[in-house]
Scaffold this active site. Sequence first.
Site, PDB file in Angstrom:
ATOM      1  N   GLY A   1      22.339  -8.971  15.089  1.00 37.79           N
ATOM      2  CA  GLY A   1      22.498  -7.763  14.315  1.00 37.79           C
ATOM      3  C   GLY A   1      23.323  -6.723  14.250  1.00 37.79           C
ATOM      4  O   GLY A   1      23.070  -5.563  13.479  1.00 37.79           O
TER       5      GLY A   1
ATOM      6  N   THR B   1      25.439 -13.121  15.040  1.00 39.53           N
ATOM      7  CA  THR B   1      25.043 -13.360  16.506  1.00 39.53           C
ATOM      8  C   THR B   1      23.838 -14.182  16.636  1.00 39.53           C
ATOM      9  O   THR B   1      23.004 -14.046  15.955  1.00 39.53           O
ATOM     10  CB  THR B   1      25.086 -12.000  17.169  1.00 39.53           C
ATOM     11  OG1 THR B   1      26.074 -10.886  16.766  1.00 39.53           O
ATOM     12  CG2 THR B   1      24.797 -12.253  18.508  1.00 39.53           C
TER      13      THR B   1
END
Length: 530
Positions: free
Chosen positions: A426, A344
């Site tokens: 994460g 991301t």
Amino acid sequence: MIETKRAFRGMVTAPHDLAARAGLRILEEGGSAIEAMVAMAAAIAVVYPHMNGLGGDNFWIVARPGADPVGIDACGAAAGLASPDFYRAAGHDAIPARGPLAALTVAGAVSGWQAALALDAGTNGRPLPLARLFEDAIGHAGDGVPVSRTLARNAAAKRPELASVPGFLGVYAPAGRLVEVGDRLTQPRVAATLEHLARAGLDDFYRGDLARSLAGDLEAAGSPLRLRDLERHHALTLPPLSVAVGPHRVFNMPPPTQGLASLMILALYARLGVAVGEGFDHLHGLVEATKQAFIIRDRHVGDPAFMTRPASEFLDDALLDDLAGRIDRARALPWPHVAPPGDTVWLGAIDRDGTAVSFIQSVYWEFGSGLVLPESGVTWQNRGTSFSLDSKHCNALQPDRRPFHTIQPAYAELADGRRMVYGTMGGEGQPQTQAAVFSRHVLHGMPLQAAVSAPRWLLGRTWGASTTNLKIESRVDPDVVAALVAAGHEVETVGAFEEMMGHAGAIVLSPAGLFEGAADPRSDGAAMGF
């Protein structure tokens, strides 16, 4: 030591400096924070293609001074053909993690850009054209950008599982070898796709010539996605969830994201009354709050249309008080939790008018499904692999159902009048890193950049790690680590600045007009103001 960036006219932060620069240029030209974010979102899709892209999803929180924050949910649903029977007929007892069969959900990212610009339309006196917002991204895609260390590392690590996926090696090993740090990465098909969208409009991705190209390439590759799936997709505009954290109010996105967990962690931690940061009480308290929040998340969170209880119920004061009372201040709750990895980018922007944007965009795992469509150059996400083929699972695969999302942007209104956007990539670590940054800066008074740079921890599995223990960066005080072990935590010490801990960032705007920004030294990013 990296210092907090400060400015008085506007601020952006992103995990790649070229994306941050794209946004800053828009602010300098008088553009809005939303326009700056669209420029950054397009640029980061080009310069960090292993983490996000036009073939992924995104979520937004947009907050204007004196108005309620607005959320944008640009999450694509499963294909109409995607069902457990579809996969079992193809010989699979689980959804493949990579390849065309992993490309089973609509890519919502471009619809998120479209919805955000629609929000801006009534307030922005002289909107910038798409051609200008995409200028940096088109230039980087056409002319090429130097391969970053994280892109090179991830391409090498994921080659064994992606080499056979159509299109992957053509982009990331164009000369017969994988790209290396400093190589020129060009993506001419992505440049042409962005140029087309600038001319035709963003809706063309779903209901135009580009949509027909995407659907044709997806079907030819073996994906269950069809043109009908693209045509029925629209981003949703909705109110974020919020909760009090002491005297402050924190906002995050509702399901299908794990924003509920992020809010619960901070609300539970605040109830513990920890006075001093960085010690055992701080780390243990946040880890144990994370466990309580994740238990709720894993039992209940998915597509809100299929949830048995509304997410807001889990932010009720009485329930939070009860969960906080279950936290043992001295002992660790045993933790067998298992979760998938994720990839991301989080970006933030606040403009001179005080419009604040917290934004997150993802293709899920590194490079998503790995499928690169031949006409458009779009890399498609594999977010649908979070579905289960078990019909009794809370995130069971059904046609047109939206998948559970780890990604969620955060925004806070602080008791002293400051306003804060913050977030990270994460996967499983996102709500934990958000809690670390917020608690350090807001609750325990650490300077903003120090709160982002300080050593972090991660409970669970992310970035391809196979263990679900408590991973702690080696810079944490050894006495604190020893106390955590003595309390029953299964601790694994990792590197000093581990990328698995996410690429965090934050911007804070004070009532006096001072912008403060921070970017993560674990990334290739920057906070920039003017």
